[in-house]
Design an enzyme around this catalytic site. Structure first.
Site, PDB file in Angstrom:
ATOM      1  N   TYR A 140      43.976  29.401  27.487  1.00  0.00           N
ATOM      2  CA  TYR A 140      43.485  29.987  28.443  1.00  0.00           C
ATOM      3  C   TYR A 140      42.099  29.663  28.771  1.00  0.00           C
ATOM      4  CZ  TYR A 140      42.449  33.638  31.875  1.00  0.00           C
ATOM      5  OH  TYR A 140      42.049  34.298  33.017  1.00  0.00           O
ATOM      6  N   GLU A 228      40.155  29.939  37.081  1.00  0.00           N
ATOM      7  CA  GLU A 228      41.025  30.312  35.966  1.00  0.00           C
ATOM      8  C   GLU A 228      41.890  29.091  35.755  1.00  0.00           C
ATOM      9  OE1 GLU A 228      43.716  34.196  34.862  1.00  0.00           O
ATOM     10  OE2 GLU A 228      43.965  33.370  36.815  1.00  0.00           O
TER      11      GLU A 228
END
Length: 412
Positions: A140, A228
């Site tokens: 991530y 993101e």
């Protein structure tokens, strides 16, 4: 994502209005992939399609047997969502152009419902056909602006491809946070150190560090509020790629990011907010039953607070600004009245540059044009207040004037 830094990132409005929509531009995944590719960041090959036949041709053109079809909507949780067509899942693995056409027909023109869309769902107007990559590990990676740090912060984890907020809650030590000095930027040393913490080794370590630096430069160059990547992956052949991307951009940068803001998709936004922007009004829909029309963010906050104090709940945040015309006031009431959940409305205006008689005329025009049936309480103070009250009193319309804000909030 922003809840990871909740204590430092909550603004005044978020504190008072838990379920508001943040007024930052978001763009579709396929658009984000294009921005990444233009910045020299590796992404899977993909083609966007607006019809089932286009999806079929896109799958043929990509020329590989392992593909993924993704519904393009501005909401998270697509993989676990469902369509009104009966299809479950907005992200599907496919193995042929025929499958692409079949699934596209069940996505396009239909609403998808996810944990983020609410009961109304989101219209799916495009699908993204992308090559499927086999990955060794998923990570991530995100960059966002943090008020406490007064600049960008990188948030990363070796546990990608899942709900990062769950990871933060259940295993907070798996989250790595790296503040970046906006004047110095992200150095190669810092990027390599982050790659080490995430577990990249060998050539993948250097490629990951290079990807981090390119993402940071893109973040600054495009006036982003958030980038993101979930998941960021190391493929089976040790390439570092961005498999899914979510961008947010600062609306205040519209004037210098015309190329980015041309990517906006109004069909994915609250139509009331789109209409408000057209008339230069600041509107955010909430989930209460009392419509609010005010001038100034501070007055809006205090109005919403006092409504809550008296047991009500605001249905919106609507700031008409300091120089609204009677026509803008009328349009503001159209937006408020378009919400079926509104049972009453409170107007709270402090006239400085804004003249109370202009507001009063706008209210009168709106009530007549819309044939408003809901109770309407009006508090006017400031410039031309007597003229405004006179217009309301002589209008013959059932409007409840009130000089005291506390009493006005109690009335609604």
């Amino acid at each position: 994502m922003f809840r990871l830094l909740a204590n430092s990132s909550k603004g005044m409005l978020r504190t008072a209005a838990k379920n508001q929509q943040v007024r930052n531009l978001s763009i579709h995944e396929y658009m984000s992939a294009n921005l990444l590719s233009e910045a020299g960041i590796k992404v899977p090959q993909g083609i966007v399609a607006s019809s089932a036949e286009e999806a079929f041709q896109a799958a043929k053109k990509l020329g590989v047997s392992d593909l993924v079809i993704k519904a393009q909507v501005l909401a998270g949780g697509r993989g676990k969502g469902h369509f009104d067509s009966g299809l479950n899942g907005g992200v599907k693995t496919i193995y042929s152009p025929e499958e692409a056409r079949d699934l596209a027909s069940k996505m396009l023109g239909h609403k998808i419902f996810t944990k983020q869309t609410g009961a109304s769902g989101k219209d799916c107007n495009k699908v993204f056909i992308v090559e499927r990559k086999y990955v060794r590990r998923e990570y991530y990676f995100a960059i966002l602006m943090d008020r406490a740090m007064q600049g960008p912060v990188i948030v990363a984890s070796s546990q990608g491809g899942v709900d990062i907020e769950s990871v933060a809650a259940e295993n907070p030590e798996a989250i790595v946070k790296l503040p970046v000095d906006i004047k110095k930027g992200l150095s190669l040393e810092s990027a390599q150190g982050l790659a080490d913490k995430l577990g990249f080794v060998g050539n993948a370590r250097e490629e990951a560090a290079d990807t981090f630096i390119k993402l940071y430069k893109l973040f600054l160059a495009k006036d982003a509020t958030q980038i993101e990547i979930n998941p960021l992956v190391e493929t089976s052949d040790h390439q570092v790629m961005c498999m899914d991307a979510k961008f947010g951009f600062d609306d205040n940068a519209n004037f210098r990011q015309k190329d980015v803001f041309s990517l906006r998709d109004p069909t994915q936004e609250d139509p009331r907010e789109v209409q408000a922007e057209k008339w230069n009004l600041n509107y955010i829909g909430l989930d209460g039953q009392i419509g609010c029309l005010v001038n100034g963010a501070g007055l809006a906050m205090s109005t919403m607070d006092i409504i809550k104090l008296h047991g009500g709940a605001p249905a919106n945040f609507l700031d008409v600004g300091g120089s609204a015309t009677a026509k803008q006031i009328c349009e503001a009431f159209k937006i408020i009245s378009s919400d079926a959940g509104v049972s009453a409305a409170l107007v709270n205006i402090f006239g400085g540059i804004m003249r109370c008689d202009v507001v009063a005329q706008g209210i009168i025009d709106a009530v007549k044009e819309l044939d408003l049936k809901i109770p309407l309480v009006v508090r006017l103070q400031g410039t031309n207040v007597d003229e405004g009250k006179k217009l309301i009193n002589e209008s013959g319309i059932a409007i409840f004037p009130c000089d005291d804000l506390d009493k006005a909030a109690d009335l609604v």
